[in-house]
Design a protein around this motif. Structure first.
Motif, PDB file in Angstrom:
ATOM      1  N   LYS A   7     -26.927 -61.661  49.097  1.00  0.00           N
ATOM      2  CA  LYS A   7     -27.138 -62.239  50.424  1.00  0.00           C
ATOM      3  C   LYS A   7     -26.445 -61.457  51.535  1.00  0.00           C
ATOM      4  O   LYS A   7     -26.598 -61.772  52.709  1.00  0.00           O
ATOM      5  CB  LYS A   7     -26.672 -63.701  50.462  1.00  0.00           C
ATOM      6  N   PHE A   8     -25.676 -60.414  51.162  1.00  0.00           N
ATOM      7  CA  PHE A   8     -24.917 -59.684  52.168  1.00  0.00           C
ATOM      8  C   PHE A   8     -25.392 -58.246  52.342  1.00  0.00           C
ATOM      9  O   PHE A   8     -25.883 -57.612  51.410  1.00  0.00           O
ATOM     10  CB  PHE A   8     -23.424 -59.663  51.822  1.00  0.00           C
ATOM     11  N   ALA A   9     -25.238 -57.757  53.566  1.00  0.00           N
ATOM     12  CA  ALA A   9     -25.393 -56.341  53.890  1.00  0.00           C
ATOM     13  C   ALA A   9     -24.208 -55.960  54.764  1.00  0.00           C
ATOM     14  O   ALA A   9     -23.503 -56.833  55.295  1.00  0.00           O
ATOM     15  CB  ALA A   9     -26.712 -56.086  54.610  1.00  0.00           C
ATOM     16  N   TYR A  10     -23.978 -54.655  54.916  1.00  0.00           N
ATOM     17  CA  TYR A  10     -22.830 -54.179  55.687  1.00  0.00           C
ATOM     18  C   TYR A  10     -23.295 -53.191  56.742  1.00  0.00           C
ATOM     19  O   TYR A  10     -24.147 -52.335  56.486  1.00  0.00           O
ATOM     20  CB  TYR A  10     -21.790 -53.542  54.758  1.00  0.00           C
ATOM     21  N   ILE A  11     -22.700 -53.314  57.912  1.00  0.00           N
ATOM     22  CA  ILE A  11     -23.074 -52.466  59.046  1.00  0.00           C
ATOM     23  C   ILE A  11     -21.805 -51.860  59.628  1.00  0.00           C
ATOM     24  O   ILE A  11     -20.846 -52.582  59.932  1.00  0.00           O
ATOM     25  CB  ILE A  11     -23.799 -53.278  60.138  1.00  0.00           C
ATOM     26  N   PHE A  12     -21.788 -50.543  59.774  1.00  0.00           N
ATOM     27  CA  PHE A  12     -20.676 -49.880  60.452  1.00  0.00           C
ATOM     28  C   PHE A  12     -21.109 -49.608  61.884  1.00  0.00           C
ATOM     29  O   PHE A  12     -22.184 -49.049  62.121  1.00  0.00           O
ATOM     30  CB  PHE A  12     -20.300 -48.575  59.754  1.00  0.00           C
ATOM     31  N   THR A  13     -20.272 -50.010  62.843  1.00  0.00           N
ATOM     32  CA  THR A  13     -20.605 -49.834  64.262  1.00  0.00           C
ATOM     33  C   THR A  13     -19.672 -48.819  64.918  1.00  0.00           C
ATOM     34  O   THR A  13     -18.581 -48.528  64.406  1.00  0.00           O
ATOM     35  CB  THR A  13     -20.539 -51.179  65.009  1.00  0.00           C
ATOM     36  N   GLU A  14     -20.084 -48.295  66.059  1.00  0.00           N
ATOM     37  CA  GLU A  14     -19.395 -47.154  66.656  1.00  0.00           C
ATOM     38  C   GLU A  14     -17.977 -47.467  67.121  1.00  0.00           C
ATOM     39  O   GLU A  14     -17.193 -46.554  67.390  1.00  0.00           O
ATOM     40  CB  GLU A  14     -20.208 -46.600  67.832  1.00  0.00           C
ATOM     41  N   ASP A  15     -17.598 -48.753  67.194  1.00  0.00           N
ATOM     42  CA  ASP A  15     -16.230 -49.101  67.573  1.00  0.00           C
ATOM     43  C   ASP A  15     -15.258 -48.992  66.407  1.00  0.00           C
ATOM     44  O   ASP A  15     -14.072 -49.314  66.536  1.00  0.00           O
ATOM     45  CB  ASP A  15     -16.181 -50.523  68.158  1.00  0.00           C
ATOM     46  N   GLY A  16     -15.749 -48.552  65.237  1.00  0.00           N
ATOM     47  CA  GLY A  16     -14.877 -48.360  64.077  1.00  0.00           C
ATOM     48  C   GLY A  16     -14.801 -49.561  63.158  1.00  0.00           C
ATOM     49  O   GLY A  16     -14.012 -49.564  62.214  1.00  0.00           O
ATOM     50  N   PHE A  17     -15.621 -50.586  63.395  1.00  0.00           N
ATOM     51  CA  PHE A  17     -15.582 -51.797  62.588  1.00  0.00           C
ATOM     52  C   PHE A  17     -16.653 -51.780  61.497  1.00  0.00           C
ATOM     53  O   PHE A  17     -17.781 -51.320  61.728  1.00  0.00           O
ATOM     54  CB  PHE A  17     -15.806 -53.032  63.463  1.00  0.00           C
ATOM     55  N   LEU A  18     -16.294 -52.301  60.335  1.00  0.00           N
ATOM     56  CA  LEU A  18     -17.243 -52.613  59.282  1.00  0.00           C
ATOM     57  C   LEU A  18     -17.551 -54.098  59.386  1.00  0.00           C
ATOM     58  O   LEU A  18     -16.642 -54.927  59.435  1.00  0.00           O
ATOM     59  CB  LEU A  18     -16.664 -52.296  57.905  1.00  0.00           C
ATOM     60  N   ARG A  19     -18.839 -54.433  59.414  1.00  0.00           N
ATOM     61  CA  ARG A  19     -19.244 -55.838  59.617  1.00  0.00           C
ATOM     62  C   ARG A  19     -20.113 -56.302  58.456  1.00  0.00           C
ATOM     63  O   ARG A  19     -20.973 -55.560  57.967  1.00  0.00           O
ATOM     64  CB  ARG A  19     -19.998 -55.976  60.946  1.00  0.00           C
ATOM     65  N   GLN A  20     -19.873 -57.534  58.028  1.00  0.00           N
ATOM     66  CA  GLN A  20     -20.649 -58.134  56.947  1.00  0.00           C
ATOM     67  C   GLN A  20     -21.719 -59.039  57.548  1.00  0.00           C
ATOM     68  O   GLN A  20     -21.421 -59.933  58.336  1.00  0.00           O
ATOM     69  CB  GLN A  20     -19.734 -58.937  56.019  1.00  0.00           C
ATOM     70  N   LEU A  21     -22.963 -58.797  57.140  1.00  0.00           N
ATOM     71  CA  LEU A  21     -24.099 -59.579  57.632  1.00  0.00           C
ATOM     72  C   LEU A  21     -24.602 -60.492  56.520  1.00  0.00           C
ATOM     73  O   LEU A  21     -24.908 -60.031  55.415  1.00  0.00           O
ATOM     74  CB  LEU A  21     -25.229 -58.637  58.075  1.00  0.00           C
TER      75      LEU A  21
END
Length: 394
Positions: A300-314
């Motif tokens: 149920k999860f995916a991961y997104i890295f954004t340009e502010d240096g954060f790893l985010r769980q979707l």
């Protein structure tokens, strides 16, 4: 009596399986942004297991079985195979795992500017942008026997294209050969004899594909193509109904749960479920996205890295960003697309994030979504894939 008892004990010893240990092993394979090399790492201990010289920097693809990692060297006009050293044999009620040293396979595949490497139905389709040719071969034969027996198709003209094996058929992009820019215009279905089946399926600006469950989707400028069917592939168009102006060009498919995730604009992703009445759900990100992957262990999860240096769980079920952790310094998306920026991979209960400017791979623990350490890698660690699993070791 003693003789009978001794005989029974010996017979029992021969028929009862040897005690087995449960083993979990995960490895990370990391390519360098500037140099032609791949470094193999133990994802648990952080040990460097080997470094493999290539002809040019590479994008990496792990085989579906996990037995090999393929290094696509566009600038080097070749593709190399690396045996991962992890083999999981499924026995139904349990799996056995064998762990050995990773090794570079001598045999390579050569061609003009290899780019899109897709495994499906136990076969690989490798598209060469520089020639428009497609090689079809067995990834297992390459990894296990160290040889490649390829069948070749021709898309018609050199272009930045793709091909996907589909049973006895192959899906191949097609471009306008009369235009010097070779714009992609659609998708063809080719049979085993190399003949076109039906008409070209219109797909302007075709780019990106992903499989999930029994479906495949291909990104277009005016929607996505949905491919289904157990025999001859059935292709339909799903327009971007309900979405703002834009398109998806990078797609991943869910594992263990059928869904697709694609980019849609610089600071959004779109969750796609063709079975739903409203097949598209747009997710806004706090800043522009850099990279994203699906979690095969926790579907149920995916991961997104954004340009502010954060790893985010979707959470792809709710469509919400549920956790985040700062991993690196900011990596702006301004500038050339090919600049060194982080890439991510899921290795069991960890998420690995490359940090090419610092020369490390950061490790995030999924359970508490916190940094759990880092692994130093010489050079500029860039593209990354994870291979591993659990099983019994006798």
């Amino acid at each position: 009596m003693r003789h009978i008892l001794t005989s029974l004990l010996l017979a029992t010893a021969l028929t009862v399986p040897a005690l087995a240990d449960d083993v979990t092993a995960w490895r990370l394979f990391v390519s360098d942004h500037a140099q032609g090399k791949v470094t193999a790492l133990d994802a648990v201990s952080g040990d460097v297991l080997g470094s493999f010289a290539l002809k040019s920097p590479a994008s990496l693809v792990a085989s579906e079985s996990g037995e090999a990692v393929f290094a696509v060297q566009g600038a080097g006009n070749q593709v190399s195979a690396i045996r991962s050293g992890i083999a999981v044999d499924d026995h139904g009620d349990h799996g056995d795992i064998e762990v050995s040293e990773p090794t570079l396979v001598d045999a390579i595949v050569e061609g003009q500017k290899p780019a899109h490497f897709v495994e499906h139905d136990g076969k690989v389709a490798l598209f060469f942008d520089g020639s428009g040719k497609v090689d079809l071969f067995s990834p297992h034969e390459w990894a296990d026997e160290g040889k490649v027996t390829a069948t070749q198709l021709n898309s018609g003209t050199p272009h930045h294209g793709l091909a996907v094996p589909w049973g006895d058929f192959t899906l191949v992009s097609t471009a306008n050969a009369e235009d010097e820019k070779k714009p992609r215009i659609g998708l063809n279905v080719i049979d085993a004899a190399g003949n076109l089946v039906g008409e070209t399926h219109a797909c302007p600006d075709l780019h990106g594909e992903a499989a999930s469950g029994n479906l495949l989707i291909v990104g277009c400028g005016d929607g996505v193509l949905i491919v289904s069917g157990s025999g001859e592939p059935q292709v339909t168009k799903l327009d971007y109904t309900g979405l703002p102006e834009g398109k998806t060009t990078t797609l991943i498919g869910g594992k263990g749960m059928q869904y697709f995730l694609g980019n849609y604009g610089a600071d959004k992703v779109v969750i796609i479920d063709p079975a739903e009445a409203a097949p598209y759900r747009l997710v806004d990100l706090p800043t522009r996205r850099v990279h994203f992957v699906a979690d095969s262990v926790r579907p149920k999860f995916a991961y997104i890295f954004t340009e502010d240096g954060f790893l985010r769980q979707l959470d792809v079920v709710s469509g919400e960003l549920v956790q985040s952790v700062k991993v690196t310094e900011p990596y702006s998306m301004d500038g050339e697309w090919s600049l060194p920026r982080p890439r991510i991979a899921v290795a069991g209960d960890k998420v690995a994030v490359t940090d090419p400017l610092k020369g490390v791979v950061h490790i995030v623990d999924v359970a508490d979504f916190a940094l759990a350490g880092e692994i130093a890698v010489d050079g500029a660690p860039y593209n990354i894939v994870a291979v591993g699993g659990s099983g019994s070791q006798h």
